[in-house]
Write a protein that holds these residues in place. Sequence first.
Motif, mmCIF file in Angstrom:
data_model
loop_
_atom_site.group_PDB
_atom_site.id
_atom_site.type_symbol
_atom_site.label_atom_id
_atom_site.label_comp_id
_atom_site.label_asym_id
_atom_site.label_seq_id
_atom_site.Cartn_x
_atom_site.Cartn_y
_atom_site.Cartn_z
ATOM 1 N N GLU A 1 44.611 34.290 47.375
ATOM 2 C CA GLU A 1 43.329 34.050 47.358
ATOM 3 C C GLU A 1 42.822 34.555 45.984
ATOM 4 O O GLU A 1 42.283 33.848 45.193
ATOM 5 N N LEU A 2 43.222 35.795 45.744
ATOM 6 C CA LEU A 2 42.645 36.538 44.523
ATOM 7 C C LEU A 2 43.467 35.704 43.264
ATOM 8 O O LEU A 2 42.794 35.740 42.154
ATOM 9 N N ASP A 3 44.745 35.181 43.539
ATOM 10 C CA ASP A 3 45.270 34.490 42.309
ATOM 11 C C ASP A 3 44.545 33.262 41.903
ATOM 12 O O ASP A 3 44.412 32.921 40.855
ATOM 13 N N ARG A 4 44.304 32.614 43.208
ATOM 14 C CA ARG A 4 43.507 31.420 43.051
ATOM 15 C C ARG A 4 42.087 31.624 41.982
ATOM 16 O O ARG A 4 41.746 30.997 41.175
ATOM 17 N N ILE A 5 41.286 32.738 42.678
ATOM 18 C CA ILE A 5 40.223 33.249 41.955
ATOM 19 C C ILE A 5 40.462 33.254 40.539
ATOM 20 O O ILE A 5 39.284 32.942 39.760
ATOM 21 N N ARG A 6 41.285 34.060 40.239
ATOM 22 C CA ARG A 6 41.650 34.363 38.640
ATOM 23 C C ARG A 6 41.751 32.977 37.890
ATOM 24 O O ARG A 6 41.469 33.189 36.860
ATOM 25 N N ARG A 7 42.548 32.240 38.382
ATOM 26 C CA ARG A 7 42.667 30.978 37.822
ATOM 27 C C ARG A 7 41.607 30.107 37.695
ATOM 28 O O ARG A 7 41.223 29.695 36.507
ATOM 29 N N ASP A 8 40.603 30.035 38.721
ATOM 30 C CA ASP A 8 39.610 29.327 38.695
ATOM 31 C C ASP A 8 38.236 29.648 38.404
ATOM 32 O O ASP A 8 37.322 29.229 37.753
ATOM 33 N N GLY A 9 38.052 31.140 38.383
ATOM 34 C CA GLY A 9 36.920 31.852 37.834
ATOM 35 C C GLY A 9 36.004 31.954 38.984
ATOM 36 O O GLY A 9 34.676 32.369 38.865
ATOM 37 N N VAL A 10 35.963 31.168 39.977
ATOM 38 C CA VAL A 10 35.204 31.355 41.272
ATOM 39 C C VAL A 10 35.768 31.734 42.578
ATOM 40 O O VAL A 10 36.828 31.381 42.767
ATOM 41 N N ALA A 11 35.014 32.631 43.224
ATOM 42 C CA ALA A 11 35.409 32.949 44.660
ATOM 43 C C ALA A 11 34.506 32.349 45.822
ATOM 44 O O ALA A 11 33.504 31.967 45.398
ATOM 45 N N TYR A 12 35.031 32.113 46.921
ATOM 46 C CA TYR A 12 34.424 31.419 47.857
ATOM 47 C C TYR A 12 34.401 32.410 49.208
ATOM 48 O O TYR A 12 35.227 32.914 49.288
#
Length: 254
Positions: free
Chosen positions: A177-188
């Motif tokens: 999940e943290l890897d995805r946030i780093r790619r997208d710049g948004v957390a959910y």
Amino acid sequence: MTSSDGSYLHRVAAVLDAFRAEDDEVSAAELARRTGLPKSTVHRIVLALIEEGLLERRGQEVRLGLKLFEIGQRVPRQRVLRDAALPYMSDLREATRQTIHLAVLEGSEVVYVEILRSSGGPDMPSRVGGRLPAHATGVGKAIMAFSPPEVVHRILDGGLARVSERTITAPGLFVKELDRIRRDGVAYDREESGHGIVCAAGPVLGRDGEVLGALSASGWSARMRLDRVAPAVHTAALALSRTLGEPGRARMRG
């Protein structure tokens, strides 16, 4: 400072930390129960704190004093970040019609520095000055995704407690999940901090890329479209980061 001085300061800190966000007034007996300290010790500490203006007496109970609020307003990280963020938070609330949070990381928890609530929004567990486990919140995940690896490892090593039925508690899934946030710049936060509550959050970065905190927009899962709110949150967080990264602006340290 002697060991006895340090022990006394720890007891004073324990008494102050025993106050909860929902408290108005609390008895000395209840503070003793919460801290596990002897009632006589808590009574002496309470009297000393009243004398210094850090607590106020209300009948047979006490509450946090105005002097504590005044001291809190002098904390550089909170003051600089909050002052810079307020215009962006106000614009974000206007654009999304959702509740806007500003938070920083403290240990394994997020501390809410400012909250602009929306009318008709959910009753959230967050309060200004309150704390929640970082891994169960959008702001916490946004901060962790851009924090040094040792910060993430420390939180993971402490365990990911379940806050709601949807809290991510498996370390492997959380790292992805943290890897995805780093790619997208948004957390959910998809009902991970509370039933029916969702949010989109973006990291707030300083001039050298250091993560200073996070902004989020939160609302009811049945009413808030995360895909529509996320771009506005991302834009606000980037704009605030640029403002905080301007030359001459006071730098903040964690």
